[in-house]
Design a protein around this motif. Sequence first.
Motif, short mmCIF file in Angstrom:
data_model
loop_
_atom_site.label_atom_id
_atom_site.label_comp_id
_atom_site.label_asym_id
_atom_site.label_seq_id
_atom_site.Cartn_x
_atom_site.Cartn_y
_atom_site.Cartn_z
N LEU A 127 0.83 -1.20 0.00
CA LEU A 127 0.00 0.00 0.00
C LEU A 127 0.87 1.26 0.00
O LEU A 127 0.58 2.24 -0.71
CB LEU A 127 -0.92 -0.01 1.23
N THR A 166 2.30 1.89 -3.35
CA THR A 166 1.30 2.47 -4.25
C THR A 166 1.17 3.98 -4.03
O THR A 166 1.09 4.77 -4.99
CB THR A 166 -0.06 1.78 -4.04
N TYR A 191 -4.50 4.72 2.50
CA TYR A 191 -3.57 3.85 3.26
C TYR A 191 -4.03 3.67 4.71
O TYR A 191 -4.14 2.55 5.21
CB TYR A 191 -2.17 4.47 3.21
N ALA A 237 -7.36 1.73 4.90
CA ALA A 237 -7.14 0.29 4.70
C ALA A 237 -6.54 -0.37 5.94
O ALA A 237 -6.94 -1.48 6.33
CB ALA A 237 -6.24 0.06 3.49
#
Length: 504
Positions: free
Chosen positions: A43, A46, A187, A190
């Motif tokens: 994550l 990304t 982020y 999640a």
Amino acid sequence: MKAKLTNLRITIRFKWTCFLSLAIFLVFGIFTTLIYTSVGQALLHTEENNVKDTIAAVDSRFNIYPRNLTQAQVQRRLAPPVTRRSLNNEQSKKIISENPEVLYRDSLSKQLARGDLAIVIYDAQRQPLFKIGAIQAKFERPTQAHEIVLKKSTHRSSYLEATAPLYSSHTKKLIGFVKVNNGLRVYHHAFRQLNKKMLLVVIFAILLSIILGYVLTQPLVHRINQINQTMDEINEDPDSQARIPLQKSNDEISDLVGRFNKMLDRLQEYTNQQKEFVEDVSHELRTPVAVLEGHLKMLQRWGKDDPQVLDESITASVSEVDRMKKLIQEMLDLTRAEQIETNYTHETTEANETIHQAYNDFVMLHPDFKINLDDTMPPHTMVQIYRNHLMQVLVILMDNAVKYSSDRKEMNLSVSTEENMLTIAVQDFGVGIAQSDIKRIFDRFYRVDKARSRESGGNGLGLPIAKKIVEMYKGSITAESALGSGTIFRVNLPLVATKKHLLK
């Protein structure tokens, strides 16, 4: 308090359950941590790519200018038409801040429209020209090679920040700087969801590890309880035949159970032998003791005044004492024979020399007796038995042959080897043994009528001693007989392999 803790009993089930539960939980924890870390890194990677893409989009939009960036240029390249035509700078900034989605229509627009990205554009003198989003406009030194730094905000939440220079694609001169902040909204969202699920997974893992630890220790505890129960039964009744049930599993516990049962069998055998020894000795000593007592009482009353009675009583008493001494010696020999398995099972003997010595001794002791020797053994035949024990077996069998051959004084001694066994046969031509008695001649103190009378001097222990010695060395002894035709005793003893003997 310390004494209480010392006396505190912690069961093996509790210990093993805790140990296995901890082991299972640690394995699960390591596996979960790896997954948790991998997801976090993916994550974060990304989000870092989003920052890089934003910087690249800004650079591609402004690198067409050959000189230092101006506010007008930034407004022209970033602000929407509505703000450029009809609104002043403050109004346009307010619209851009409140509605960033109306500002961006290309790849840069898509990046910034996510809402958690913020940018500041500076000129070459590090003065802010444009700002969008929650980000400090103060210029900080640019990161090296577009380095992205993970920082902590005042609210203890983390964010990504990167500051990069902008160069003209034509003149290669520095025209400004761009700073991008990524608030990591996706982020953090999640991870909040992941943490909630991980908490449930951890609770489930703890419960599952405890249950698995308990279930996995159950067979071990069950086997230990069986051992304890068997030991309790034997403690309550030393004559109990209780044994630990055998399982089909082939593991260390099964080996322990097998050895424990074997130990119990041996202890039971020793106990039975001790009882038999006491019973047999008391039974056999009862007669000579009664004879001695009768003679002594007779002498005490009146026999001491009669020389003839005195002489007969003393002679009878001495005879009974001699018989008692021989009986005690034979009982000791029998007891030692029962201990062969512990001390002598690995002993070896050269059979040729021992058998010839026994033959020569009997030829010398009984010159009136014809003793025939048939020897087909190879030279240096090694047999698995202690030399003195082999000699003792030979003496017992040959002495019986001499003792019970009153009419035909002849004996055959033959020795041979066959199928890794040494075979010894001792044949006499005496009165023989009835078939009804042939199976009992190896029992302690058993005497066959006529052939095994007290007058011959036997106590009924010679053959039991020979049988015990032979069997302790994994051999066998048998008897064949017929009344009036004599008896043949056959002894089989294991040979020692030649290679094994040479290695010694």
